[in-house]
Design an enzyme around this catalytic site. Structure first.
Site, short mmCIF file in Angstrom:
data_model
loop_
_atom_site.label_atom_id
_atom_site.label_comp_id
_atom_site.label_asym_id
_atom_site.label_seq_id
_atom_site.Cartn_x
_atom_site.Cartn_y
_atom_site.Cartn_z
CE1 TYR A 57 55.65 58.29 53.23
CE2 TYR A 57 54.97 60.08 54.78
CZ TYR A 57 55.24 59.06 53.37
OH TYR A 57 55.83 60.50 52.40
CB CYS A 84 51.26 47.57 34.95
SG CYS A 84 50.19 47.37 36.12
CD GLU A 112 56.69 62.96 53.67
OE1 GLU A 112 55.99 62.55 53.33
OE2 GLU A 112 57.81 63.52 52.94
CG ASP A 168 52.60 56.69 50.07
OD1 ASP A 168 53.20 56.06 49.12
OD2 ASP A 168 52.29 58.89 49.62
CB CYS A 209 47.50 51.84 32.17
SG CYS A 209 46.37 51.94 33.60
S1 SF4 Z 1 51.05 50.84 37.01
FE1 SF4 Z 1 49.54 49.89 35.81
S2 SF4 Z 1 47.87 50.34 37.38
FE2 SF4 Z 1 49.19 51.92 37.50
S3 SF4 Z 1 48.93 53.50 36.02
FE3 SF4 Z 1 51.06 51.84 35.19
S4 SF4 Z 1 50.70 50.26 34.15
FE4 SF4 Z 1 48.62 51.59 34.82
#
Ligand code: SF4
Length: 294
Positions: free
Chosen positions: A118, A207, A35, A136, A198
């Site tokens: 952290y 998301c 770390e 983080d 994504c």
């Molecule tokens: S958390 Fe959301 S913005 Fe990030 S990779 Fe996954 S779908 Fe995409």
């Protein structure tokens, strides 16, 4: 909320990178070393140095028994070498306060030199399987996007970030610790600052940012840090001379590393002020004992 954790953990179970500090039973000290090193240095550069440290100093007492100069020498070219001094100071404190063990309490972890919010929580979660929000930059970005629908998180970690990430963790302690590792990995590997993948993400249906259809703002999210020509580079060059030397070196051996005298002297002065370099009469060395014949 914890559905995000279960989706991320299921993805992590299959996709986690095989990193040596994640091995079961690796112990808290190797995790703590990792770390410190990973704070400002990428995994690929940390790996060989971490292996050397763990082999050479398998327990805090082993590192504490050596001079801090040896820690700086063994830090190699990881950068930001004050971390080596702090890790040495941390090892010393572990010996003096905790019998050479890494403590299991958050307040005791936070009281150690060089250990911040952290690092304390990361070590307790990853080494001891405790339930803590481990926050983080990568985790803050995942939370900002997946939960808050923002393109990125703010500049620094706030108490609200800790509260938000804590709310994402399952109540089960072991599951929470694994979810913390999973969120970090997702942020490091898929949900990156500039090119989030994504389509591969386990959170893509949930998301908030992706569902909003928003695009990333144009331009870099943070200015890339320049290295060439900076005082950091000059400090690195000066330290490299001292790391390779068996004993103190004369000033001319340092002067050859950089042509600009003003910048070179400024870099040397800052290394002296940080305690990374010490004067020995007309010569200079890393801190620690110097053999009588050198
Ligand atoms: S958390 Fe959301 S913005 Fe990030 S990779 Fe996954 S779908 Fe995409």
């Amino acid at each position: 909320m914890s559905e995000l954790a279960s989706l991320t953990t299921a993805w992590y179970d299959v996709n986690a990178r095989d990193l040596p500090w994640r091995a079961p039973e690796i112990g808290a000290w190797p995790v703590l070393i990792s770390e410190f090193m990973l704070q400002q240095t990428p995994v690929v550069r940390v790996l060989p140095v971490w292996r050397e440290w763990v082999a050479r100093w398998p327990a805090p007492a082993d590192l504490a028994a050596e001079d801090s100069g040896e820690a700086i020498r063994a830090w190699g070219r990881l950068g930001y070498p004050r971390r080596a001094m702090r890790l040495h100071a941390c090892a010393t404190a572990l010996v003096e306060r905790h019998g050479g063990e890494v403590p299991r309490r958050l307040d005791q972890m936070l009281a150690l030199p060089g250990v911040g919010d952290y690092t304390a929580r990361a070590v307790l979660a990853f080494a001891y399987g405790q339930r803590h929000p481990v926050v983080d930059t990568n985790v803050r970005r995942v939370a900002a996007r997946a939960v808050s629908g923002l393109a990125d998180a703010g500049a620094a970690t706030t108490p609200a970030d800790l509260t938000l990430v804590e709310s994402l963790l399952p109540q089960n302690v072991a599951a929470a610790a694994r979810a913390s590792a999973a969120f970090m990995e997702l942020g490091a590997v898929l949900c990156t600052a500039r090119t989030p993948r994504c389509g591969d993400c386990p959170l893509r249906e949930r998301c908030a940012w992706r569902r909003s259809g928003a695009a990333l703002p144009a331009g870099p999210s943070r200015k890339p840090q320049r290295y060439a020509g900076t005082d950091r580079q000059v400090r690195g060059l000066l330290l490299a001379v001292l790391r390779q030397a068996a004993g103190p070196v004369p000033k001319p051996a340092l002067d050859v590393v950089w042509p600009d005298q003003v910048q070179r002297e400024r870099a040397l002065d800052s290394l002296l002020a940080d305690g990374l370099v010490v004067p020995r009469g007309e010569r200079f060395s890393l801190p620690g004992r110097v053999p009588a014949d050198l």
